[in-house]
Scaffold this motif. Structure first.
Motif, PDB file in Angstrom:
ATOM      1  N   ILE A  49      14.225 -45.080  27.342  1.00 47.32           N
ATOM      2  CA  ILE A  49      13.089 -44.339  26.790  1.00 47.32           C
ATOM      3  C   ILE A  49      13.201 -42.851  27.125  1.00 47.32           C
ATOM      4  N   LEU A  50      13.710 -42.544  28.316  1.00 48.40           N
ATOM      5  CA  LEU A  50      13.813 -41.149  28.747  1.00 48.40           C
ATOM      6  C   LEU A  50      15.074 -40.448  28.266  1.00 48.40           C
ATOM      7  N   SER A  51      16.170 -41.194  28.074  1.00 53.15           N
ATOM      8  CA  SER A  51      17.451 -40.507  27.938  1.00 53.15           C
ATOM      9  C   SER A  51      18.220 -40.765  26.654  1.00 53.15           C
ATOM     10  N   CYS A  52      17.755 -41.656  25.767  1.00 55.36           N
ATOM     11  CA  CYS A  52      18.501 -41.846  24.526  1.00 55.36           C
ATOM     12  C   CYS A  52      18.253 -40.653  23.597  1.00 55.36           C
ATOM     13  N   ARG A  53      18.971 -40.615  22.484  1.00 55.49           N
ATOM     14  CA  ARG A  53      18.877 -39.471  21.578  1.00 55.49           C
ATOM     15  C   ARG A  53      17.435 -39.253  21.116  1.00 55.49           C
ATOM     16  N   GLY A  54      17.007 -38.001  21.166  1.00 55.15           N
ATOM     17  CA  GLY A  54      15.649 -37.659  20.773  1.00 55.15           C
ATOM     18  C   GLY A  54      14.643 -37.736  21.897  1.00 55.15           C
ATOM     19  N   ARG A  55      15.083 -38.020  23.121  1.00 53.99           N
ATOM     20  CA  ARG A  55      14.184 -38.153  24.265  1.00 53.99           C
ATOM     21  C   ARG A  55      14.430 -37.014  25.265  1.00 53.99           C
TER      22      ARG A  55
ATOM     23  N   CYS B 158      17.908 -36.606  27.171  1.00 54.62           N
ATOM     24  CA  CYS B 158      19.137 -36.867  26.418  1.00 54.62           C
ATOM     25  C   CYS B 158      20.134 -35.726  26.649  1.00 54.62           C
ATOM     26  N   PRO B 159      21.361 -36.032  27.097  1.00 52.15           N
ATOM     27  CA  PRO B 159      22.328 -34.956  27.352  1.00 52.15           C
ATOM     28  C   PRO B 159      23.034 -34.456  26.099  1.00 52.15           C
ATOM     29  N   TYR B 160      22.845 -35.132  24.957  1.00 50.05           N
ATOM     30  CA  TYR B 160      23.612 -34.802  23.758  1.00 50.05           C
ATOM     31  C   TYR B 160      22.784 -34.127  22.663  1.00 50.05           C
ATOM     32  N   ASP B 161      21.487 -34.113  22.790  1.00 48.56           N
ATOM     33  CA  ASP B 161      20.624 -33.625  21.713  1.00 48.56           C
ATOM     34  C   ASP B 161      20.121 -32.226  22.042  1.00 48.56           C
ATOM     35  N   ASN B 162      20.704 -31.229  21.426  1.00 50.06           N
ATOM     36  CA  ASN B 162      20.343 -29.837  21.710  1.00 50.06           C
ATOM     37  C   ASN B 162      18.989 -29.440  21.137  1.00 50.06           C
ATOM     38  N   ARG B 163      18.388 -30.343  20.348  1.00 51.15           N
ATOM     39  CA  ARG B 163      17.074 -30.038  19.784  1.00 51.15           C
ATOM     40  C   ARG B 163      15.951 -30.253  20.794  1.00 51.15           C
ATOM     41  N   ILE B 164      16.235 -30.944  21.896  1.00 46.87           N
ATOM     42  CA  ILE B 164      15.209 -31.244  22.885  1.00 46.87           C
ATOM     43  C   ILE B 164      14.833 -29.966  23.643  1.00 46.87           C
ATOM     44  N   PRO B 165      13.557 -29.606  23.700  1.00 45.51           N
ATOM     45  CA  PRO B 165      13.165 -28.418  24.461  1.00 45.51           C
ATOM     46  C   PRO B 165      13.573 -28.533  25.933  1.00 45.51           C
TER      47      PRO B 165
ATOM     48  N   LEU C 109      22.564 -36.565  32.867  1.00 40.76           N
ATOM     49  CA  LEU C 109      22.243 -35.277  32.259  1.00 40.76           C
ATOM     50  C   LEU C 109      22.942 -34.137  32.997  1.00 40.76           C
ATOM     51  N   ALA C 110      22.951 -34.191  34.324  1.00 39.65           N
ATOM     52  CA  ALA C 110      23.600 -33.133  35.105  1.00 39.65           C
ATOM     53  C   ALA C 110      25.088 -33.044  34.794  1.00 39.65           C
ATOM     54  N   SER C 111      25.738 -34.166  34.561  1.00 40.74           N
ATOM     55  CA  SER C 111      27.184 -34.160  34.321  1.00 40.74           C
ATOM     56  C   SER C 111      27.550 -33.705  32.915  1.00 40.74           C
ATOM     57  N   ARG C 112      26.577 -33.763  31.974  1.00 37.53           N
ATOM     58  CA  ARG C 112      26.913 -33.514  30.579  1.00 37.53           C
ATOM     59  C   ARG C 112      26.183 -32.328  29.943  1.00 37.53           C
ATOM     60  N   THR C 113      25.127 -31.842  30.563  1.00 36.33           N
ATOM     61  CA  THR C 113      24.353 -30.774  29.936  1.00 36.33           C
ATOM     62  C   THR C 113      25.176 -29.499  29.778  1.00 36.33           C
ATOM     63  N   THR C 114      24.922 -28.789  28.695  1.00 36.72           N
ATOM     64  CA  THR C 114      25.559 -27.493  28.487  1.00 36.72           C
ATOM     65  C   THR C 114      24.693 -26.357  29.022  1.00 36.72           C
ATOM     66  N   SER C 115      23.525 -26.714  29.569  1.00 41.03           N
ATOM     67  CA  SER C 115      22.597 -25.714  30.100  1.00 41.03           C
ATOM     68  C   SER C 115      22.769 -25.589  31.614  1.00 41.03           C
ATOM     69  N   ASN C 116      23.185 -24.427  32.076  1.00 38.40           N
ATOM     70  CA  ASN C 116      23.303 -24.206  33.514  1.00 38.40           C
ATOM     71  C   ASN C 116      21.938 -24.237  34.196  1.00 38.40           C
ATOM     72  N   VAL C 117      20.902 -23.815  33.460  1.00 36.42           N
ATOM     73  CA  VAL C 117      19.548 -23.847  34.011  1.00 36.42           C
ATOM     74  C   VAL C 117      19.122 -25.292  34.269  1.00 36.42           C
ATOM     75  N   THR C 118      19.396 -26.175  33.313  1.00 37.81           N
ATOM     76  CA  THR C 118      19.043 -27.582  33.488  1.00 37.81           C
ATOM     77  C   THR C 118      19.809 -28.196  34.643  1.00 37.81           C
ATOM     78  N   TYR C 119      21.103 -27.943  34.693  1.00 35.32           N
ATOM     79  CA  TYR C 119      21.913 -28.473  35.799  1.00 35.32           C
ATOM     80  C   TYR C 119      21.352 -28.021  37.137  1.00 35.32           C
ATOM     81  N   GLN C 120      21.088 -26.730  37.277  1.00 38.48           N
ATOM     82  CA  GLN C 120      20.630 -26.207  38.560  1.00 38.48           C
ATOM     83  C   GLN C 120      19.274 -26.759  38.941  1.00 38.48           C
ATOM     84  N   ARG C 121      18.372 -26.912  37.959  1.00 35.82           N
ATOM     85  CA  ARG C 121      17.044 -27.431  38.276  1.00 35.82           C
ATOM     86  C   ARG C 121      17.123 -28.885  38.758  1.00 35.82           C
ATOM     87  N   ILE C 122      17.977 -29.679  38.148  1.00 32.70           N
ATOM     88  CA  ILE C 122      18.136 -31.075  38.561  1.00 32.70           C
ATOM     89  C   ILE C 122      18.582 -31.141  40.017  1.00 32.70           C
TER      90      ILE C 122
END
Length: 328
Positions: free
Chosen positions: A148-154, A157-164, A210-223
């Motif tokens: 529920i938390l991590s599939c596409r559109g949630r 999700c580490p692959y969906d760049n549309r997620i805020p 998410l930490a291993s796959r995100t393209t956002s350094n901000v997201t990685y660091q916050r995790i």
């Protein structure tokens, strides 16, 4: 926020219309009837469309709550519906609808209302953990919760760049805090023998993934700032043998929690027969899982290096460089 509440043949839609009513008494009555409505066998087969329409009404109902105390009470009431629905399957479907609605509606929420929706997210995270605790961390339920938390559109999700990005950041901020609170609330109101060990590695997997796959350094660091570094710090062995009295500790801030209830009630797997483990076992298992996730073939290379660096530093602190070989 543009919310359509037109009536159709779906049984979900009339309730959605009442939830989105401009009359507060009508909205309040609809919220109070929500759990009973979702508990009826006929609602167990809600389509995705019907659940989306229902959640549009709920979102607008919450949108219309203006006073802080009213907002807080309504957020708690809506989240507690998860615990009032008669079946676990229907509760998880309602939770799935919540997170789909959050992602779908997020960009339409103005800045003045953002904080109250953050509060609603916090209430739902806490209620979700209480639901899983009540169901003794059922393996299938935990798997569904992670999905529920991590599939596409949630939100995770580490692959969906549309997620805020703000959704994953807020979840990182509150996740362990609310898990700790949920464990404490259950332990204080129930027989402690009924509290099954928390499958912490399973619950943290969406954040490791998410930490291993995100393209956002901000997201990685916050995790790592809000989830893993504080947890590793709380699990760090204390080896001081100095005879001198310890220095006066600074007051622990809310942003630097110890997660005591999580740590003393965790197990390594998601089996109902699994026993609780001590801090050292938990820390090593979490480091091992972090290393393994970072080593997966689809991990982002820069994230892999950073996670392996964390692993190496933690193992060096223990004087234990055995086990797997880190990668640079």
């Amino acid at each position: 926020m543009n919310i359509a509440t037109d009536d159709t043949s779906s049984s979900a839609l009339p309730l959605g219309k009442y939830l989105a009513s401009t009359d507060k008494k009508t909205r309040d009555k609809a919220v109070k009837n929500l759990a009973a409505f979702l508990s009826t066998p006929a609602q167990n087969a809600f389509s995705k469309y019907e659940m989306a329409k229902l959640w549009k009404g709920i979102f607008y109902c919450y949108w219309m709550s203006d006073k802080p105390l009213v907002q807080q009470a309504l957020a708690s009431e809506l989240a507690d519906v998860l615990l009032e629905i008669s079946s676990l399957e229907a509760s998880l479907a309602f939770l799935r609808g919540f997170w789909e609605a959050v992602v779908r509606e997020w960009n339409g929420i103005d800045r003045l209302r953002m904080d109250k929706y953050y509060m609603l997210m916090r209430k739902f995270v806490n209620a979700s953990f209480r639901l899983l605790i009540r169901n003794k961390w059922d393996k299938n339920a935990v798997t569904e919760y992670n999905d529920i938390l991590s599939c596409r559109g949630r939100p995770l999700c580490p692959y969906d760049n549309r997620i805020p990005t703000s959704l994953s950041l807020h979840l990182a901020d509150i996740y362990l805090v609310e898990l700790d609170k949920a464990i404490a609330s259950f332990d204080s109101t129930s027989n402690s023998d009924d509290l099954r060990p928390v499958p912490i590695l399973s619950l943290l997997h969406p954040f490791l993934d998410l930490a291993s796959r995100t393209t956002s350094n901000v997201t990685y660091q916050r995790i790592f700032d809000e989830v893993f570094h504080p947890l590793f710090l709380a699990l760090k062995p204390r080896r001081s043998t100095s005879p001198e009295p310890p220095q006066k500790k600074r007051p622990r801030l809310e942003t630097d929690p110890a997660f005591e209830n999580v740590i003393v009630n965790s197990c390594l797997e998601d089996s109902a027969e699994e026993d609780k483990v001590d801090k050292d076992q938990l820390r090593k298992a979490l480091l091992r899982r972090m290393f393994d996730v970072a080593s997966e073939s689809d991990a982002r290379e820069s994230n892999r290096r950073k996670m392996h660096t964390v692993w190496k530093a933690a193992m060096a602190e223990e004087g234990d460089e055995g086990g797997s070989d880190g990668q640079d």
